[in-house]
Design a protein around this motif. Structure first.
Motif, PDB file in Angstrom:
ATOM      1  N   GLU A 146      -2.033 -50.107  25.804  1.00 44.96           N
ATOM      2  CA  GLU A 146      -0.655 -50.440  26.143  1.00 44.96           C
ATOM      3  C   GLU A 146       0.050 -50.825  24.846  1.00 44.96           C
ATOM      4  OE1 GLU A 146      -1.403 -55.114  27.387  1.00 44.96           O
ATOM      5  OE2 GLU A 146      -0.937 -53.623  28.923  1.00 44.96           O
ATOM      6  N   PRO A 147       1.379 -50.828  24.817  1.00 43.93           N
ATOM      7  CA  PRO A 147       2.104 -51.018  23.542  1.00 43.93           C
ATOM      8  C   PRO A 147       1.760 -52.301  22.797  1.00 43.93           C
ATOM      9  CG  PRO A 147       3.591 -50.218  25.235  1.00 43.93           C
ATOM     10  CD  PRO A 147       2.290 -50.513  25.932  1.00 43.93           C
ATOM     11  N   SER A 148       1.387 -53.355  23.505  1.00 45.72           N
ATOM     12  CA  SER A 148       1.121 -54.634  22.832  1.00 45.72           C
ATOM     13  C   SER A 148      -0.032 -54.548  21.836  1.00 45.72           C
ATOM     14  CB  SER A 148       0.835 -55.728  23.863  1.00 45.72           C
ATOM     15  OG  SER A 148      -0.326 -55.411  24.616  1.00 45.72           O
ATOM     16  N   ILE A 149      -0.894 -53.537  21.974  1.00 49.81           N
ATOM     17  CA  ILE A 149      -2.035 -53.430  21.070  1.00 49.81           C
ATOM     18  C   ILE A 149      -1.595 -53.089  19.649  1.00 49.81           C
ATOM     19  CG2 ILE A 149      -2.551 -50.960  21.330  1.00 49.81           C
ATOM     20  CD1 ILE A 149      -5.524 -51.791  21.589  1.00 49.81           C
ATOM     21  N   VAL A 150      -0.393 -52.552  19.504  1.00 49.30           N
ATOM     22  CA  VAL A 150       0.121 -52.208  18.180  1.00 49.30           C
ATOM     23  C   VAL A 150       0.147 -53.434  17.273  1.00 49.30           C
ATOM     24  CG1 VAL A 150       2.201 -51.509  16.931  1.00 49.30           C
ATOM     25  CG2 VAL A 150       1.422 -50.183  18.910  1.00 49.30           C
ATOM     26  N   SER A 151       0.552 -54.568  17.814  1.00 46.33           N
ATOM     27  CA  SER A 151       0.580 -55.809  17.014  1.00 46.33           C
ATOM     28  C   SER A 151      -0.805 -56.155  16.489  1.00 46.33           C
ATOM     29  CB  SER A 151       1.139 -56.960  17.848  1.00 46.33           C
ATOM     30  OG  SER A 151       2.489 -56.723  18.188  1.00 46.33           O
ATOM     31  N   LYS A 152      -1.805 -55.935  17.305  1.00 47.94           N
ATOM     32  CA  LYS A 152      -3.180 -56.213  16.889  1.00 47.94           C
ATOM     33  C   LYS A 152      -3.587 -55.301  15.741  1.00 47.94           C
ATOM     34  CE  LYS A 152      -7.294 -58.102  17.329  1.00 47.94           C
ATOM     35  NZ  LYS A 152      -7.554 -59.542  17.071  1.00 47.94           N
ATOM     36  N   TRP A 153      -3.256 -54.023  15.826  1.00 45.89           N
ATOM     37  CA  TRP A 153      -3.586 -53.092  14.741  1.00 45.89           C
ATOM     38  C   TRP A 153      -2.938 -53.523  13.429  1.00 45.89           C
ATOM     39  CZ3 TRP A 153      -2.042 -48.509  18.340  1.00 45.89           C
ATOM     40  CH2 TRP A 153      -3.121 -48.196  19.187  1.00 45.89           C
ATOM     41  N   LEU A 154      -1.667 -53.902  13.497  1.00 43.81           N
ATOM     42  CA  LEU A 154      -0.960 -54.304  12.286  1.00 43.81           C
ATOM     43  C   LEU A 154      -1.512 -55.612  11.721  1.00 43.81           C
ATOM     44  CD1 LEU A 154       2.683 -53.412  13.398  1.00 43.81           C
ATOM     45  CD2 LEU A 154       1.303 -52.223  11.669  1.00 43.81           C
ATOM     46  N   GLU A 155      -1.842 -56.536  12.576  1.00 47.49           N
ATOM     47  CA  GLU A 155      -2.428 -57.811  12.119  1.00 47.49           C
ATOM     48  C   GLU A 155      -3.748 -57.570  11.401  1.00 47.49           C
ATOM     49  OE1 GLU A 155      -2.763 -60.185  15.588  1.00 47.49           O
ATOM     50  OE2 GLU A 155      -0.581 -60.379  15.877  1.00 47.49           O
ATOM     51  N   LEU A 156      -4.571 -56.667  11.927  1.00 51.06           N
ATOM     52  CA  LEU A 156      -5.869 -56.394  11.314  1.00 51.06           C
ATOM     53  C   LEU A 156      -5.715 -55.799   9.920  1.00 51.06           C
ATOM     54  CD1 LEU A 156      -7.852 -54.967  14.371  1.00 51.06           C
ATOM     55  CD2 LEU A 156      -8.365 -57.062  13.107  1.00 51.06           C
ATOM     56  N   VAL A 157      -4.835 -54.817   9.778  1.00 50.89           N
ATOM     57  CA  VAL A 157      -4.678 -54.199   8.468  1.00 50.89           C
ATOM     58  C   VAL A 157      -4.060 -55.182   7.477  1.00 50.89           C
ATOM     59  CG1 VAL A 157      -2.388 -53.139   8.754  1.00 50.89           C
ATOM     60  CG2 VAL A 157      -4.126 -51.991   7.346  1.00 50.89           C
ATOM     61  N   LYS A 158      -3.223 -56.087   7.958  1.00 53.21           N
ATOM     62  CA  LYS A 158      -2.637 -57.117   7.099  1.00 53.21           C
ATOM     63  C   LYS A 158      -3.690 -58.116   6.627  1.00 53.21           C
ATOM     64  CE  LYS A 158       1.600 -58.310   5.774  1.00 53.21           C
ATOM     65  NZ  LYS A 158       1.942 -58.402   4.355  1.00 53.21           N
ATOM     66  N   PRO A 177       2.034 -40.279  23.164  1.00 56.87           N
ATOM     67  CA  PRO A 177       2.986 -41.100  23.913  1.00 56.87           C
ATOM     68  C   PRO A 177       3.915 -41.827  22.942  1.00 56.87           C
ATOM     69  CG  PRO A 177       0.729 -41.452  24.672  1.00 56.87           C
ATOM     70  CD  PRO A 177       0.638 -40.673  23.399  1.00 56.87           C
ATOM     71  N   LEU A 178       5.208 -41.641  23.069  1.00 55.48           N
ATOM     72  CA  LEU A 178       6.148 -42.137  22.075  1.00 55.48           C
ATOM     73  C   LEU A 178       6.362 -43.646  22.140  1.00 55.48           C
ATOM     74  CD1 LEU A 178       8.814 -39.272  22.055  1.00 55.48           C
ATOM     75  CD2 LEU A 178       6.883 -39.638  20.516  1.00 55.48           C
ATOM     76  N   PHE A 179       5.862 -44.296  23.203  1.00 55.19           N
ATOM     77  CA  PHE A 179       6.091 -45.739  23.236  1.00 55.19           C
ATOM     78  C   PHE A 179       5.320 -46.460  22.142  1.00 55.19           C
ATOM     79  CE2 PHE A 179       2.662 -45.603  26.581  1.00 55.19           C
ATOM     80  CZ  PHE A 179       1.716 -46.365  25.925  1.00 55.19           C
ATOM     81  N   TYR A 180       4.273 -45.826  21.589  1.00 52.19           N
ATOM     82  CA  TYR A 180       3.582 -46.443  20.456  1.00 52.19           C
ATOM     83  C   TYR A 180       4.486 -46.505  19.240  1.00 52.19           C
ATOM     84  CZ  TYR A 180      -0.819 -45.944  23.005  1.00 52.19           C
ATOM     85  OH  TYR A 180      -1.815 -46.029  23.937  1.00 52.19           O
ATOM     86  N   ALA A 181       5.229 -45.436  18.995  1.00 50.71           N
ATOM     87  CA  ALA A 181       6.144 -45.413  17.853  1.00 50.71           C
ATOM     88  C   ALA A 181       7.189 -46.509  17.986  1.00 50.71           C
ATOM     89  CB  ALA A 181       6.814 -44.042  17.749  1.00 50.71           C
ATOM     90  N   ARG A 182       7.735 -46.664  19.174  1.00 53.32           N
ATOM     91  CA  ARG A 182       8.722 -47.726  19.387  1.00 53.32           C
ATOM     92  C   ARG A 182       8.098 -49.097  19.184  1.00 53.32           C
ATOM     93  NH1 ARG A 182      10.123 -44.086  23.688  1.00 53.32           N
ATOM     94  NH2 ARG A 182       8.900 -45.299  25.180  1.00 53.32           N
ATOM     95  N   ALA A 183       6.842 -49.250  19.609  1.00 54.89           N
ATOM     96  CA  ALA A 183       6.157 -50.538  19.457  1.00 54.89           C
ATOM     97  C   ALA A 183       5.915 -50.863  17.984  1.00 54.89           C
ATOM     98  CB  ALA A 183       4.841 -50.522  20.226  1.00 54.89           C
ATOM     99  N   VAL A 184       5.579 -49.850  17.183  1.00 54.03           N
ATOM    100  CA  VAL A 184       5.381 -50.075  15.745  1.00 54.03           C
ATOM    101  C   VAL A 184       6.689 -50.502  15.097  1.00 54.03           C
ATOM    102  CG1 VAL A 184       4.767 -49.021  13.546  1.00 54.03           C
ATOM    103  CG2 VAL A 184       3.481 -48.424  15.597  1.00 54.03           C
ATOM    104  N   GLU A 185       7.773 -49.827  15.418  1.00 55.29           N
ATOM    105  CA  GLU A 185       9.074 -50.162  14.841  1.00 55.29           C
ATOM    106  C   GLU A 185       9.473 -51.595  15.174  1.00 55.29           C
ATOM    107  OE1 GLU A 185      10.996 -48.477  12.835  1.00 55.29           O
ATOM    108  OE2 GLU A 185       9.917 -46.567  12.806  1.00 55.29           O
ATOM    109  N   ALA A 186       9.075 -52.080  16.344  1.00 55.39           N
ATOM    110  CA  ALA A 186       9.424 -53.448  16.743  1.00 55.39           C
ATOM    111  C   ALA A 186       8.490 -54.487  16.136  1.00 55.39           C
ATOM    112  CB  ALA A 186       9.399 -53.559  18.275  1.00 55.39           C
ATOM    113  N   ALA A 187       7.206 -54.158  16.023  1.00 56.47           N
ATOM    114  CA  ALA A 187       6.215 -55.150  15.597  1.00 56.47           C
ATOM    115  C   ALA A 187       6.096 -55.283  14.084  1.00 56.47           C
ATOM    116  CB  ALA A 187       4.849 -54.798  16.190  1.00 56.47           C
ATOM    117  N   ALA A 188       6.274 -54.206  13.348  1.00 51.61           N
ATOM    118  CA  ALA A 188       6.047 -54.236  11.900  1.00 51.61           C
ATOM    119  C   ALA A 188       6.927 -55.237  11.162  1.00 51.61           C
ATOM    120  CB  ALA A 188       6.215 -52.832  11.318  1.00 51.61           C
TER     121      ALA A 188
END
Length: 327
Positions: A146-158, A177-188
């Motif tokens: 689900e889109p919330s996992i994007v934050s976890k990916w970014l936190e790990l690489v950081k 699924p394009l909602f991942y792209a939107r989630a990255v734009e919001a979380a980064a």
């Protein structure tokens, strides 16, 4: 009994016959169509094996009461549609479909043959099911993210590369699924990271996009869940290594192949669960009545050999949280 009531009774019995027939014909060999990615991919073969073993444990013995029909799309949506039709022509009783594009191909091919999907991110938006609780129609199955996992990916690489200020997120807009792209734009931006879309349609575009992004310093790569990225994972891992980009991936098999780290679901478990749904459908339940299941177990995997090759010092506390460490 009045004539109208008799006709109604007969019509209802006829409508219910296919499911009842499945449940009442234990000696008939059932056909399970399997529509997946790459035929010679060890990961795909491992998932099929787990799926078959789980069905075996439920009493479905290959060659005795069940037959498997395989088709491999190699990540090609056109081939997926063609093979979905072939599975129908071969009279599959149930179809197992992995990833969103393949599930959509099956949906577009048949509105009657029961289908269990796996690794589908957003089945409601994709039009695969009506709702998670009541799928309706002939498809049900298991989501992967689900889109919330994007934050976890970014936190790990950081945490592994704290100096990064840019992240390219790699995907194919035709299959992801394009909602991942939107989630990255919001979380980064929350993590003081500038997102950059690397939307690609083929291997050549992918190589150019990664090469261009890597020309500037302090960048990292986020590989989104996608049939395209899964199919091209060896090339992606090689490109990240060549350009010395810290990268986070959505599944363990990227890391087993040399990628830096991943956070995602335990895929083999999903295929065991899919077997249970296929079993229930073969015994007479309707896929539209079986709720779509969301993941509850995730695994973090890190490759320390790759980290060292990139000159990264992985914090011991982060290593301690990993489900698997590859050295």
């Amino acid at each position: 009994m009045k004539r109208r009531e008799f006709i109604t009774l007969i019509a209802g019995a006829a409508a219910a016959w296919p499911l009842a027939a499945r449940a009442q014909q234990p000696d008939r060999v059932r056909r399970v169509g399997v529509l997946m990615g790459i035929a010679d991919d060890p990961e795909g073969q491992a998932r099929v094996m787990v799926f078959k073993q789980a069905l075996h444990a439920l009493g479905w013995i290959e060659g005795r009461n069940i037959q498997f029909i395989y088709r491999w799309s190699a990540g090609d949506v056109v081939h997926a549609r063609q093979f979905a039709k072939e599975l129908l022509d071969l009279r599959s009783d149930v179809i197992l479909a992995n990833t969103t594009p393949i599930a959509i191909a099956v949906r577009d091919t048949t509105r009657t043959t029961p289908t269990v999907f796996v690794q589908v991110s957003d089945p409601v938006t994709a039009g695969v099911v009506q709702s998670l609780a009541r799928p309706g129609g002939n498809l049900t199955g298991f989501t992967n993210f689900e889109p919330s996992i994007v934050s976890k990916w970014l936190e790990l690489v950081k945490r592994v590369a704290p100096n990064i200020t840019r992240v390219a997120y790699l995907f194919n807009p035709d299959t992801a699924p394009l909602f991942y792209a939107r989630a990255v734009e919001a979380a980064a931006p929350v993590l003081s990271v500038k997102p950059s879309a690397a939307a690609v349609h083929n291997a050549d575009e992918m190589e150019r996009a990664i090469e261009q992004f890597a020309r500037a310093p302090d960048g990292a790569l986020l590989v989104l869940p996608d049939l395209f990225t899964a199919t091209n994972r060896r090339s992606i891992v090689a490109l990240a290594a060549r350009h010395r980009l810290p990268a986070v991936y959505p599944a363990r098999y990227f890391v087993a192949g040399g990628g830096l780290m991943s956070y995602g679901i335990e895929l083999l478990e999903t295929y065991r669960q899919a077997a249970a749904y296929v079993d229930r459908i073969l015994k007479g339940e309707r896929p539209g009545d079986l709720p779509v299941q969301q993941p509850t177990k995730f695994e973090f995997v890190i490759n320390l050999k790759t980290a060292h090759a990139l000159g990264l010092e992985v914090p011991e506390k982060l290593i301690a949280t990993a489900h698997e460490v590859i050295e």
